[in-house]
Design a protein around this motif. Structure first.
Motif, PDB file in Angstrom:
ATOM      1  N   TYR A  62      16.064  -1.490  38.517  1.00  0.00           N
ATOM      2  CA  TYR A  62      14.642  -2.218  37.813  1.00  0.00           C
ATOM      3  C   TYR A  62      15.071  -2.461  36.325  1.00  0.00           C
ATOM      4  O   TYR A  62      14.539  -3.122  35.978  1.00  0.00           O
ATOM      5  N   ILE A  63      15.942  -1.608  35.634  1.00  0.00           N
ATOM      6  CA  ILE A  63      16.376  -2.068  34.487  1.00  0.00           C
ATOM      7  C   ILE A  63      16.847  -3.693  34.522  1.00  0.00           C
ATOM      8  O   ILE A  63      16.705  -4.491  33.794  1.00  0.00           O
ATOM      9  N   ALA A  64      17.738  -3.721  35.632  1.00  0.00           N
ATOM     10  CA  ALA A  64      18.218  -5.021  35.747  1.00  0.00           C
ATOM     11  C   ALA A  64      17.284  -6.201  36.113  1.00  0.00           C
ATOM     12  O   ALA A  64      17.415  -7.368  35.709  1.00  0.00           O
ATOM     13  N   ARG A  65      16.327  -5.735  36.365  1.00  0.00           N
ATOM     14  CA  ARG A  65      15.092  -6.636  36.874  1.00  0.00           C
ATOM     15  C   ARG A  65      14.461  -7.040  35.696  1.00  0.00           C
ATOM     16  O   ARG A  65      14.263  -8.358  35.378  1.00  0.00           O
ATOM     17  N   ALA A  66      14.155  -6.091  34.659  1.00  0.00           N
ATOM     18  CA  ALA A  66      13.752  -6.653  33.356  1.00  0.00           C
ATOM     19  C   ALA A  66      14.534  -7.358  32.639  1.00  0.00           C
ATOM     20  O   ALA A  66      14.167  -8.413  32.004  1.00  0.00           O
ATOM     21  N   LEU A  67      16.223  -7.104  32.752  1.00  0.00           N
ATOM     22  CA  LEU A  67      17.017  -7.906  31.981  1.00  0.00           C
ATOM     23  C   LEU A  67      17.073  -9.449  32.543  1.00  0.00           C
ATOM     24  O   LEU A  67      17.154 -10.462  31.803  1.00  0.00           O
TER      25      LEU A  67
END
Lengths: 329, 259
Positions: B160-165
């Motif tokens: 989910y962090i990667a999605r934001a990034l």
């Protein structure tokens, strides 16, 4: 039995596109007839079977396409609710026709009523705190009750033709019906292609989709409206009672096998095609009802998929999903 | 506005600007008179007892609720206008639960971060490149084709962090991201956040682990319906704000605080 002058063709603006689509359906029919003759397939001698196979193939793309979004939003029952209101729509069409002597196709009134019901379901769940399946249950019973009352109001002629809508019928698929299906298919396929990303986002994580600026209520309404179109389209051969199965069963089977969402979509369409073609063939050869036969084949496919999925994960033995490297033997 | 301008980006509006926010699901307010301003580059940790309105405050800041009174601005727009939302990355509280057995791969989830950029257009090669880059940053590139439900809580969190990034978010909003994640992964997760902040990310985090917030955040907001403390983590650890916000059922131990 077949309407002599299709209602849509009476409207001048629609007659050119209708003629074009009718010619396309004719070409499909000629093609299948040729194949049947070459390969000696008796089933393909009949034009109504050409239409049934076309309608079936289109349904087997549309239904799992929409169904994949519905099932993974835990809205599997919405198809059932809309099918029952579509039944009310059929009753409205038959009622109006016998009252005013008009020749409106009951499928057209079914589409109108089902779309209104679809929006009503969304509105009920948006404005009340009622859980979504409560609003669906209400709409489902209202639709069926309305249909039943309208039919009883005008028994005699009306009740005779109702079985084909309840259980579906291969032999009543006219060219006009096939054209209607092609139009529905084009609408559904186009809308899903354009809004695929938004629909996926809303399906996977509604809150994150809202935060990302996606207009979630709007896409929910769009989704239910598309469901209404698919349900009416599929009602022709599946019947009101079994239509929801096409939205759910191939999707559930695909979810057992696929890793990704796109993969699941593709797999559900393939499995649905298998169910429809095998179901129609069996139905023709053994004189069984088409809807029921298709659903039974689909359920068979689902059971096979569950077993295959189990075997697959057993073979993987968890090692594939384990972040730590598996010890050497 | 009437205070001294912040030294960095004085001419740019704060990413989060909430004034006198009050909101309640029923008659009793869950959040009362909360004023919160988050500037670019800050790492703000919101702590507070269970039911103190932390998640509700986040939802107000993100525009998911209409406040009863007060105003919330996000990225210089009213929060309810949902403008420029590709700049916000949100990680919800329940992401580690998997009651939903939806078949979807890690890279498909991360690609969603690109959706606000793509609109109704097609996903481009550049979008896919950004997804790979984001997966590399959070260190789960090797899991790209894995089914999301097959991941551990910590790995899912990184997804989910990667999605934001991938969405090029400037503000990362996280609602109790470490619930259901094992201790070792939690430590690695906070290190990942530290790295992102060092690279210029602004983080707004709701977290039950007060010790982790004091250790990692640059600013602590202690909430129990109202703001009890807002400032430096070290000063927070020294203050009595925690006792007042949590009541008496809190023990202070050598070198740490346990609820």
């Amino acid at each position: 039995m077949t309407p002599s002058a299709p209602a849509v063709a009476a409207v001048p603006a629609l007659s050119a596109p209708y003629d074009f689509l009718a010619r396309l359906v004719g070409l499909w029919s000629d093609g299948l007839g040729w194949v049947g003759e070459r390969l000696g397939i008796a089933m393909l001698d009949y034009v109504f079977m050409h239409h049934a196979l076309l309608v079936g193939a289109l349904i087997a793309v549309m239904a799992p396409l929409i169904g994949t979004f519905l099932v993974h939003r835990q809205l599997a029952l919405i198809g059932d609710a809309l099918a029952h209101t579509a039944f009310a729509g059929v009753a409205v069409g038959l009622f109006v026709n016998s009252l005013l002597g008009t020749g409106i196709s009951p499928y057209v009134t079914a589409i109108v009523v089902a779309v209104i019901a679809a929006l009503a379901i969304e509105l009920i769940s948006e404005t009340t705190d009622a859980y979504n399946d409560v609003s669906m249950a209400i709409v489902l019973s209202t639709g069926f009750a309305l249909g039943a009352v309208l039919i009883s109001l005008n028994t005699g002629g009306l009740a005779v033709g109702i079985n084909q809508y309840l259980f579906g019928n291969l032999s009543t698929v006219s060219r006009e019906n096939a054209v209607l299906l092609v139009v529905l298919f084009a609408i559904v396929a186009l809308v899903v292609t354009v809004t695929y990303k938004q629909l996926l986002y809303v399906t996977f994580d509604e809150t994150a989709a809202r935060v990302a600026g996606v207009n979630v209520p709007w896409y929910n309404r769009l989704m239910t409206t598309l469901t209404a179109l698919v349900v009416v389209g599929a009602m022709q051969i599946m019947g009101v009672i079994l239509v929801a199965a096409m939205l759910v069963v191939p999707v559930a089977a695909a979810a057992q096998l696929a890793r990704g969402f796109r993969e699941a979509l593709l797999a559900s369409v393939v499995l649905a095609q298998i169910a429809v073609v095998a179901g129609i063939t069996l139905s023709f050869n053994y004189n069984t009802t088409a809807g029921g036969t298709i659903v039974l084949v689909a359920v068979g496919v689902y059971i096979a998929a569950v077993l295959a999925g189990k075997a697959q994960s057993r073979r993987a033995g968890g090692s594939g999903d384990d972040p730590a490297p598996a010890p050497e033997r | 506005m009437n205070g001294a301008p912040s030294p960095v980006d004085a001419d740019r509006p704060p990413l989060v600007d909430a004034r006198d926010l009050t909101f309640g699901y029923a008659a009793v307010p869950v959040v009362e008179d909360v004023t919160l301003r988050v500037d670019r580059g800050e790492y703000v940790g919101i702590v507070g007892p269970n039911g103190s309105g932390k998640s509700t405050l986040l939802r107000l800041l993100l525009g998911l609720h209409e406040p009863d009174s007060g105003s919330a601005e996000l990225l210089g727009h009213p929060a309810r206008a949902f403008a420029e939302r590709e700049r916000v990355g949100y990680v919800a509280q329940d992401v580690t639960e998997d009651e939903k057995r939806m078949p979807i791969t890690v890279s498909e989830v991360v690609l969603m971060g690109r959706f606000p950029h793509a609109g109704f257009g097609r996903v481009t090669v550049e979008d896919r490149e950004r997804v790979r880059e984001a997966l590399r940053t959070v260190g789960i590139e090797h899991l790209a084709d894995r089914k999301i439900t097959a991941l551990s809580g910590g790995q899912r969190q990184r997804t989910y962090i990667a999605r934001a990034l991938a969405g090029e978010a400037e503000l990362l909003v996280l609602d109790e991201p470490t619930v259901g994640v094992d201790a070792e992964s939690v430590e690695a997760f906070f290190e990942l956040l530290d790295g992102l902040v060092a690279d210029g990310m602004t983080v707004l985090l709701v977290e039950h682990d007060i010790g982790a917030v004091i250790e990692h955040a640059s600013r602590v907001v202690c909430l129990n319906r109202e703001v009890y403390f807002d400032g430096d983590p070290a000063a927070f650890a020294e203050s009595d704000a925690l006792d007042r916000a949590y009541g008496t059922n809190i023990r202070r131990e050598e070198g740490g605080i346990v609820t």
